[in-house]
Motif scaffolding. Structure first.
Motif, short mmCIF file in Angstrom:
data_model
loop_
_atom_site.label_atom_id
_atom_site.label_comp_id
_atom_site.label_asym_id
_atom_site.label_seq_id
_atom_site.Cartn_x
_atom_site.Cartn_y
_atom_site.Cartn_z
N LYS A 6 0.84 -1.31 -0.10
CA LYS A 6 -0.06 -0.07 0.04
C LYS A 6 0.78 1.30 0.04
N LEU A 7 0.76 2.19 -1.00
CA LEU A 7 1.38 3.53 -1.15
C LEU A 7 0.96 4.50 -0.16
N ASP A 8 1.72 4.88 0.89
CA ASP A 8 1.59 6.01 1.70
C ASP A 8 1.67 7.47 1.00
N ALA A 9 0.57 8.21 1.26
CA ALA A 9 0.68 9.37 0.44
C ALA A 9 1.64 10.56 0.98
N VAL A 10 1.91 10.36 2.37
CA VAL A 10 2.58 11.26 3.23
C VAL A 10 4.20 10.79 2.74
N LEU A 11 4.50 9.50 2.80
CA LEU A 11 5.98 9.23 2.34
C LEU A 11 6.19 9.63 0.90
N GLN A 13 4.89 12.02 -1.07
CA GLN A 13 4.93 13.39 -0.86
C GLN A 13 6.33 13.75 -0.35
#
Length: 240
Positions: A6-11, A13
């Motif tokens: 799962k891709l972390d949006a914060v990471l 960015q």
């Protein structure tokens, strides 16, 4: 089939922002005359100084020094990002920009060394109040008298001899009174003996006399013939 992580949006960015800042620092260093591998070393130096200062702030030691170098590294990164926005002519970099870029390695080395070998300053440490003895109170205090513990001895229980109980004299039972015949009372009823049973009992009595040499009694007749006591007694009386 394996599932994709799962891709972390914060990471994501953070990676994009780091890549853009890295590219801006490289472009600014290259425009200031630091060509080749040196232009790639400048963004690494700025980012590492930011990380070192941030880790020192989180550890709680030398916070003032860590905040100072964190602001310096952040100003260098932010200045490079703003400088590549078209405010400066990167084709003909001014002299003050060349001086700042050339002096950065010495400043970064000094900041990294201080952060690596710094300890907690007295201002950062939490003061611990030391308790001082009060002379006015201790002078009047007298030592308490504690009596010595005496050994506990168990009481000795003396055994008192107990006399055996006196023998109780046996009570002699009075002889039972002899049965007296009541005048006018009816005689005891007799048990009728059948003739065939009397004949069979006479044969059994003769056989018993031949074997033992003694006359047969009522108990033996009751056992051999299987009759009850009144009838066995009546048979014994007839055979006597």
């Amino acid at each position: 089939m394996r599932r994709l992580p799962k891709l972390d949006a914060v990471l994501a960015q953070a990676v994009i922002a780091a890549a853009l800042s890295f590219a801006h620092l490289h472009d600014l260093a290259d425009a200031a005359g630091q060509t080749g591998w040196k232009s790639w070393a400048y963004p690494v130096s700025v980012d590492l100084l930011l990380v070192a200062a941030w880790r020192r702030m989180r550890s709680g030691t030398a916070r003032r020094l860590a905040w100072c170098w964190f602001v310096i590294a952040l100003a260098a990164s932010l200045g490079a990002n703003v400088g590549t926005a078209g405010l400066l002519d990167l084709g003909n970099a001014p002299a003050w920009l060349r001086v700042l870029v050339a002096g950065w390695p010495a400043a970064a080395f000094l900041g990294g060394t201080l952060l690596a070998h710094s300890t907690a300053s007295p201002a950062d440490e939490t003061p611990v109040a030391e308790l001082e003895p009060d002379d006015t109170e201790t002078d009047d205090v007298q030592p308490l008298y504690v009596p010595a513990a005496e050994p506990i001895t168990e009481p000795v229980i003396e055994s008192t001899p107990v006399d055996p109980p006196a023998a109780v004299p046996a009570i002699e039972q009075a002889p039972a009174p002899a049965p007296t015949s009541v005048p006018g009372a009816a005689p005891a009823p007799t048990v009728p003996v059948p003739a065939f049973l009397l004949d069979h009992a006479r044969k059994v009595a003769d056989d018993h006399r031949n074997r033992t040499g003694t006359p047969i009694d009522a108990a033996t007749l009751r056992t051999l013939l299987g009759v009850k006591d009144p009838l066995a007694s009546a048979l014994a009386a007839e055979l006597a």
